[in-house]
Design an enzyme around this catalytic site. Structure first.
Site, PDB file in Angstrom:
ATOM      1  N   ASP A 173       0.798  -1.234   0.000  1.00 34.06           N
ATOM      2  CA  ASP A 173       0.000   0.000   0.000  1.00 34.06           C
ATOM      3  C   ASP A 173       0.827   1.279   0.000  1.00 34.06           C
ATOM      4  O   ASP A 173       0.316   2.351   0.342  1.00 34.06           O
ATOM      5  CB  ASP A 173      -0.949  -0.008   1.207  1.00 34.06           C
ATOM      6  CG  ASP A 173      -2.152  -0.911   0.950  1.00 34.06           C
ATOM      7  OD1 ASP A 173      -2.668  -0.887  -0.183  1.00 34.06           O
ATOM      8  OD2 ASP A 173      -2.560  -1.616   1.883  1.00 34.06           O
ATOM      9  N   ASP A 176      -7.356  -3.507  -5.264  1.00 35.21           N
ATOM     10  CA  ASP A 176      -6.900  -2.228  -4.717  1.00 35.21           C
ATOM     11  C   ASP A 176      -5.471  -1.896  -5.151  1.00 35.21           C
ATOM     12  O   ASP A 176      -5.073  -0.737  -5.209  1.00 35.21           O
ATOM     13  CB  ASP A 176      -6.928  -2.236  -3.178  1.00 35.21           C
ATOM     14  CG  ASP A 176      -8.043  -3.048  -2.573  1.00 35.21           C
ATOM     15  OD1 ASP A 176      -8.486  -4.021  -3.201  1.00 35.21           O
ATOM     16  OD2 ASP A 176      -8.461  -2.740  -1.453  1.00 35.21           O
TER      17      ASP A 176
HETATM   18  N1  GLY Z   1      -7.561  -1.057   0.394  1.00 33.75           N
HETATM   19  C1  GLY Z   1      -8.481  -1.551   1.317  1.00 33.75           C
HETATM   20  C2  GLY Z   1      -9.844  -1.010   1.208  1.00 33.75           C
HETATM   21  O1  GLY Z   1     -10.229  -0.357   0.270  1.00 33.75           O
HETATM   22  O2  GLY Z   1     -10.590  -1.218   2.139  1.00 33.75           O
END
Ligand code: GLY
Length: 409
Positions: A126, A186
């Site tokens: 992330d 994501d």
């Molecule tokens: N990246 C995790 C979410 O969108 O909850």
């Protein structure tokens, strides 16, 4: 015309055209209303400034990041290693961008610095969210060379999670059922950092990783109707072992925030590469979302397109904010089709700016947007504020304002 024909014509007019005339007038009225939708960006930013001043006063210490609120009304703050740590500093940078008020630059620098150590974090995919939304905005707005170095290191850390045999960046380190190479939709949001680093350093490897990841995502993460899976589980050779949901309702449903990340991510792919394949793909997955029969009239989706009790399910305003911001950008690349994306983005942003979703001063623990869902499937963060809804809402307002200024010039 004989009497019978006159009567028949009168009958046809009464039964067909007259009611249709009303329908036509109603449609005209609605569409005029729709096109006349104006969002007062200055007013929304003024309110956001007041709310975030209160938020800052409630958070004198940057050792944990602003994230959400609990049902008991207390703040839910999390460590800087949590994927959301870049959003609060990023929102402060947006306030600075809009107002040029030094108070926001000071606060944004302070909260951005709180994320700095994560540049060395190789335990998460992330880093795009965490570092590009904080240090990326700092660099964009201040040209600070220190921010550049932090971002290059962040890209290096992110690239360690790419295995060329698999052809994807590993999202999580494991997944229930003993899976060792999970990739989530994501992850598309973390590629922008790699494109930037490739340009900045001249190292093509960052660029190639992003392209390979996106290509395999197109191949494996979508169904023929352009709906999306949340999690794809790979083996060490890159073979797909299973396709699953985690934050959505079911393996074969579509988690709306995941799909929003995909629309945003493939729009960014087109911006970065100018490859029409990504534009076409971004449009197809945007169309899936916008044409979905379960998308409500205000265009703020339920947390999953197939949540079991629609219409008695929670909306996820964060998915609405991400999609609105993405559609403003997509509209600029899409020629005649772009009008529809722009108009739908305006509808979403208008909904988010209305009392149905927009908190008034002092409400909602000082977050801007109400009614988000983190993961209903995990019984976590249901109908709460979430810091990333605020971030993409402010980004959407800035994009809307920039597009309107451009249209006037
Ligand atoms: N990246 C995790 C979410 O969108 O909850």
């Amino acid at each position: 015309m004989d009497d019978g024909a006159v009567k028949l014509n009168a009958y046809i007019f009464e039964t067909t055209y007259k009611p249709m005339k009303h329908v036509y007038l109603i449609l005209c009225f609605l569409s005029t209303g729709l096109f006349a939708q104006k969002i007062d960006v200055n007013k929304q930013f003024a309110l956001a400034g007041q709310q975030y001043q209160r938020m800052l006063a409630d958070h004198p210490d940057t050792s944990t990041t602003v994230h959400s609120a609990r049902p008991d009304g207390t703040y839910r703050n999390l460590p800087s290693g949590w994927w959301c740590s870049g959003f609060f500093p990023g929102s402060l940078w947006f306030l600075y961008e809009k107002t040029k008020d030094p108070q926001w630059e000071k606060a944004a620098r302070l909260w951005t610095a709180a994320v700095k150590k994560e540049q060395f974090n190789t335990g998460t995919h992330d880093l795009g969210f965490m570092m590009f939304d904080s240090f990326g905005n700092q660099l964009r707005l201040t040209k600070d060379p220190q921010a550049k170095q932090v971002l290059i290191q962040s890209a290096k850390s992110l690239a360690t999670r790419f295995d060329p045999k698999v052809g994807l960046i590993k999202s999580w380190n494991s997944f229930k059922g003993g899976f060792k190479y999970p990739v989530i939709i994501d992850n598309m949001m973390n590629l922008e950092l790699l494109f930037w680093a490739s340009r900045e350093t001249g190292d093509k490897r960052f660029h190639d990783i992003a392209i390979t990841h996106a290509e395999n995502t197109i191949k494996n993460h979508f169904r023929p109707d352009y709906s999306s899976y949340h999690v794809i589980l790979y083996d060490e050779e890159g073979k797909v072992l299973a396709k699953k949901q985690h934050q959505g309702y079911q393996d074969e449903s579509t988690w709306t925030r995941g799909h929003a990340w995909a629309i945003y991510g493939f729009t960014t792919m087109y911006r970065e590469t100018k490859n029409k394949k990504y534009l076409d793909f971004a449009q197809k997955i945007a169309d899936y979302y916008l044409n979905h029969p379960n998308l409500p009239a205000d265009k703020i989706p339920y947390w999953d397109f197939y949540a079991p009790n629609i219409p008695n399910e929670e909306r996820d305003a964060s998915a609405g904010a991400i999609t609105a911001s993405a559609l403003f950008e997509l509209s600029t690349y899409s020629g005649a089709k772009g009008k529809r994306y722009y108009q739908d983005a305006v509808t979403m942003l208008s909904s988010l700016s209305s009392p149905a979703y927009r908190a008034s001063l002092g409400e909602n623990n000082n977050f801007l947007i109400k009614h988000c869902v983190g993961a209903k499937s995990l019984n976590s963060e249901i109908d709460v504020p979430l810091v990333y809804a605020d971030y993409y809402y402010l980004e959407g307002l800035l994009r809307y304002e920039a597009l309107n200024k451009k249209a006037k010039n």
